[in-house]
Every structure is written in structure tokens, then in C-alpha cells.
Design a protein around this motif. Structure first.
Motif, PDB file in Angstrom:
ATOM      1  N   GLN A   1       0.824  -1.205   0.000  1.00 46.87           N
ATOM      2  CA  GLN A   1       0.000   0.000   0.000  1.00 46.87           C
ATOM      3  C   GLN A   1       0.865   1.264   0.000  1.00 46.87           C
ATOM      4  OE1 GLN A   1      -2.144  -0.612   3.651  1.00 46.87           O
ATOM      5  NE2 GLN A   1      -3.630  -1.964   2.709  1.00 46.87           N
ATOM      6  N   PRO A   2       1.694   1.471  -1.022  1.00 46.47           N
ATOM      7  CA  PRO A   2       2.535   2.679  -1.056  1.00 46.47           C
ATOM      8  C   PRO A   2       1.703   3.948  -0.926  1.00 46.47           C
ATOM      9  CG  PRO A   2       3.072   1.204  -2.869  1.00 46.47           C
ATOM     10  CD  PRO A   2       1.839   0.664  -2.216  1.00 46.47           C
ATOM     11  N   GLY A   3       2.269   4.953  -0.326  1.00 48.15           N
ATOM     12  CA  GLY A   3       1.594   6.237  -0.136  1.00 48.15           C
ATOM     13  C   GLY A   3       1.523   6.590   1.330  1.00 48.15           C
ATOM     14  N   ALA A   4       0.590   7.459   1.655  1.00 50.48           N
ATOM     15  CA  ALA A   4       0.477   7.955   3.029  1.00 50.48           C
ATOM     16  C   ALA A   4       0.176   6.848   4.031  1.00 50.48           C
ATOM     17  CB  ALA A   4      -0.593   9.039   3.097  1.00 50.48           C
ATOM     18  N   ASP A   5      -0.579   5.843   3.615  1.00 51.18           N
ATOM     19  CA  ASP A   5      -0.961   4.746   4.515  1.00 51.18           C
ATOM     20  C   ASP A   5      -0.156   3.479   4.247  1.00 51.18           C
ATOM     21  OD1 ASP A   5      -2.915   6.259   5.807  1.00 51.18           O
ATOM     22  OD2 ASP A   5      -4.439   5.739   4.326  1.00 51.18           O
ATOM     23  N   GLN A   6       1.081   3.630   3.783  1.00 54.00           N
ATOM     24  CA  GLN A   6       1.865   2.444   3.432  1.00 54.00           C
ATOM     25  C   GLN A   6       2.101   1.559   4.652  1.00 54.00           C
ATOM     26  OE1 GLN A   6       5.442   3.742   1.607  1.00 54.00           O
ATOM     27  NE2 GLN A   6       6.301   4.616   3.442  1.00 54.00           N
ATOM     28  N   VAL A   7       2.228   0.288   4.360  1.00 51.99           N
ATOM     29  CA  VAL A   7       2.424  -0.726   5.393  1.00 51.99           C
ATOM     30  C   VAL A   7       3.654  -1.538   5.015  1.00 51.99           C
ATOM     31  CG1 VAL A   7       1.443  -2.824   6.402  1.00 51.99           C
ATOM     32  CG2 VAL A   7      -0.044  -0.889   5.878  1.00 51.99           C
ATOM     33  N   TYR A   8       4.478  -1.859   6.014  1.00 54.44           N
ATOM     34  CA  TYR A   8       5.610  -2.753   5.804  1.00 54.44           C
ATOM     35  C   TYR A   8       5.299  -4.083   6.474  1.00 54.44           C
ATOM     36  CZ  TYR A   8       8.388   1.069   4.015  1.00 54.44           C
ATOM     37  OH  TYR A   8       8.865   2.100   3.245  1.00 54.44           O
ATOM     38  N   GLU A   9       5.644  -5.139   5.799  1.00 46.80           N
ATOM     39  CA  GLU A   9       5.436  -6.486   6.342  1.00 46.80           C
ATOM     40  C   GLU A   9       6.777  -7.199   6.438  1.00 46.80           C
ATOM     41  OE1 GLU A   9       3.185 -10.738   5.430  1.00 46.80           O
ATOM     42  OE2 GLU A   9       3.099  -9.167   3.922  1.00 46.80           O
TER      43      GLU A   9
ATOM     44  N   GLU B   1       7.380 -13.027  -6.163  1.00 42.17           N
ATOM     45  CA  GLU B   1       6.036 -13.507  -6.508  1.00 42.17           C
ATOM     46  C   GLU B   1       5.010 -13.039  -5.475  1.00 42.17           C
ATOM     47  OE1 GLU B   1       5.949 -17.739  -7.090  1.00 42.17           O
ATOM     48  OE2 GLU B   1       7.685 -17.696  -8.428  1.00 42.17           O
ATOM     49  N   TYR B   2       5.378 -13.168  -4.201  1.00 40.68           N
ATOM     50  CA  TYR B   2       4.482 -12.767  -3.110  1.00 40.68           C
ATOM     51  C   TYR B   2       4.143 -11.284  -3.229  1.00 40.68           C
ATOM     52  CZ  TYR B   2       2.879 -12.006   1.712  1.00 40.68           C
ATOM     53  OH  TYR B   2       2.150 -11.667   2.826  1.00 40.68           O
ATOM     54  N   ALA B   3       5.151 -10.445  -3.449  1.00 41.18           N
ATOM     55  CA  ALA B   3       4.933  -9.007  -3.581  1.00 41.18           C
ATOM     56  C   ALA B   3       4.054  -8.695  -4.784  1.00 41.18           C
ATOM     57  CB  ALA B   3       6.272  -8.278  -3.692  1.00 41.18           C
ATOM     58  N   ALA B   4       4.299  -9.367  -5.899  1.00 38.93           N
ATOM     59  CA  ALA B   4       3.495  -9.135  -7.102  1.00 38.93           C
ATOM     60  C   ALA B   4       2.037  -9.513  -6.860  1.00 38.93           C
ATOM     61  CB  ALA B   4       4.070  -9.912  -8.281  1.00 38.93           C
ATOM     62  N   ASP B   5       1.802 -10.632  -6.156  1.00 37.40           N
ATOM     63  CA  ASP B   5       0.430 -11.066  -5.860  1.00 37.40           C
ATOM     64  C   ASP B   5      -0.316 -10.035  -5.009  1.00 37.40           C
ATOM     65  OD1 ASP B   5       0.808 -13.398  -7.292  1.00 37.40           O
ATOM     66  OD2 ASP B   5       1.095 -14.666  -5.513  1.00 37.40           O
ATOM     67  N   LEU B   6       0.410  -9.301  -4.182  1.00 44.29           N
ATOM     68  CA  LEU B   6      -0.205  -8.310  -3.293  1.00 44.29           C
ATOM     69  C   LEU B   6      -0.123  -6.896  -3.845  1.00 44.29           C
ATOM     70  CD1 LEU B   6       1.139  -9.586   0.144  1.00 44.29           C
ATOM     71  CD2 LEU B   6      -1.147  -9.908  -0.822  1.00 44.29           C
ATOM     72  N   ASP B   7       0.382  -6.783  -5.073  1.00 48.66           N
ATOM     73  CA  ASP B   7       0.607  -5.472  -5.676  1.00 48.66           C
ATOM     74  C   ASP B   7       1.475  -4.614  -4.758  1.00 48.66           C
ATOM     75  OD1 ASP B   7       0.413  -3.754  -7.834  1.00 48.66           O
ATOM     76  OD2 ASP B   7      -1.333  -2.715  -7.007  1.00 48.66           O
ATOM     77  N   GLY B   8       2.500  -5.267  -4.184  1.00 47.41           N
ATOM     78  CA  GLY B   8       3.423  -4.599  -3.278  1.00 47.41           C
ATOM     79  C   GLY B   8       4.826  -4.619  -3.840  1.00 47.41           C
ATOM     80  N   GLU B   9       5.786  -4.395  -2.972  1.00 50.42           N
ATOM     81  CA  GLU B   9       7.184  -4.312  -3.376  1.00 50.42           C
ATOM     82  C   GLU B   9       8.056  -5.076  -2.385  1.00 50.42           C
ATOM     83  OE1 GLU B   9      10.356  -0.803  -2.647  1.00 50.42           O
ATOM     84  OE2 GLU B   9       8.588  -0.232  -3.793  1.00 50.42           O
ATOM     85  N   TYR B  10       8.910  -5.938  -2.902  1.00 52.19           N
ATOM     86  CA  TYR B  10       9.927  -6.582  -2.067  1.00 52.19           C
ATOM     87  C   TYR B  10      11.048  -5.573  -1.895  1.00 52.19           C
ATOM     88  CZ  TYR B  10      13.930  -9.507  -0.904  1.00 52.19           C
ATOM     89  OH  TYR B  10      15.069 -10.017  -0.316  1.00 52.19           O
ATOM     90  N   THR B  11      11.415  -5.248  -0.671  1.00 55.44           N
ATOM     91  CA  THR B  11      12.396  -4.188  -0.405  1.00 55.44           C
ATOM     92  C   THR B  11      13.835  -4.597  -0.690  1.00 55.44           C
ATOM     93  OG1 THR B  11      12.741  -4.823   1.907  1.00 55.44           O
ATOM     94  CG2 THR B  11      10.931  -3.243   1.435  1.00 55.44           C
ATOM     95  N   GLY B  12      14.074  -5.903  -0.855  1.00 56.55           N
ATOM     96  CA  GLY B  12      15.437  -6.370  -1.094  1.00 56.55           C
ATOM     97  C   GLY B  12      16.152  -6.799   0.177  1.00 56.55           C
TER      98      GLY B  12
END
Length: 130
Positions: free
Chosen positions: A35-43, A67-78
Motif C-alpha cells: 500500500q505505497p503512499g500515506a498509509d503504506q504498510v511494511y510487512e 512472486e508474493y509481492a506481485a500477488d499483493l501489488d506490493g514491493e519486495y524491499t530487497g
């Protein structure tokens, strides 16, 4: 921890090298931004891998993380942190350990790293399974 054919080594609190038997299991913690933006969440997510060493487990975990990040429309931070397991998988087996040096007292340490008030965990107002 570094791996060597069936055993690993790490430094204990006194910085002495300790050798441990390697079970063939490695846990890997990966961090995601959702959820990038003002309400972003890190997991932070810990997965378990059967691998010959930590490098192989990280490679497997990072492929799955993408794959997990893509399924959630998120980003793997590396960020991937691995823990070579010496215990066999059974109830009570250690699956992840991270040691960190800090001059903070216990309450400040926990507040700074684990209990910031923004965690989404059971019992918190922001915990929602829907």
C-alpha cells in the motif's frame, strides 16, 4: 552465520566463534512494502527453506518474495536475513534469531524496534483480517 558442509558458525555475545550442526533448514526474513503512499504498510515475513546453505535459501526466498509481492501489488524491499537452523523441525524448535547490540534499556529497546504503536497485530486497533 556462515555455512560449511553440515555445520555453521556464529559469534556469541562475547564474540567467540560457536560452531553449530546444520539441520538443512534455513529460515529467511524478507521485508515488503505494501500500500505505497500515506498509509503504506511494511510487512516482515519469515519463510522456511530446505537448502544446502544460507545463500541457496536466500536465493529461493527472494524468488518467492518477488512472486508474493506481485500477488499483493506490493514491493519486495530487497532485505533478506537468513538463519541457519540447528534444530530439527518439531514443536519448540528455533526458527529465527537475530542478535543486535544496543545501548538502550529494555523498555526503550522494545519501543524502538518492536512496539512503536503502529504494528498491525492481534489486539491492536489496526488489526483487521478482512
Amino acid at each position: 552465520m556462515t555455512s560449511r558442509k553440515g555445520e555453521g558458525e556464529w559469534r556469541d555475545a562475547a564474540m567467540e566463534i560457536v560452531r553449530v550442526e546444520f539441520s538443512g533448514w534455513v529460515s529467511v526474513r524478507c521485508v515488503f512494502r505494501l500500500q505505497p503512499g500515506a498509509d503504506q504498510v511494511y510487512e516482515e515475513r519469515i519463510t522456511l527453506w530446505r537448502a544446502t546453505d544460507m545463500d541457496a535459501a536466500i536465493e529461493l526466498a527472494e524468488a518467492e518474495a518477488l512472486e508474493y509481492a506481485a500477488d499483493l501489488d506490493g514491493e519486495y524491499t530487497g532485505l533478506a536475513q537468513a538463519n541457519q537452523l540447528s534444530d530439527e523441525m518439531e514443536p519448540g524448535a528455533e526458527v529465527f534469531s537475530l542478535m543486535r547490540s544496543s545501548g538502550l534499556d529494555t523498555e526503550d529497546y522494545l519501543d524502538h524496534f518492536f512496539d512503536t504503536g503502529t504494528e498491525r497485530q492481534q489486539g491492536s486497533p489496526s488489526f483487521d483480517l478482512s
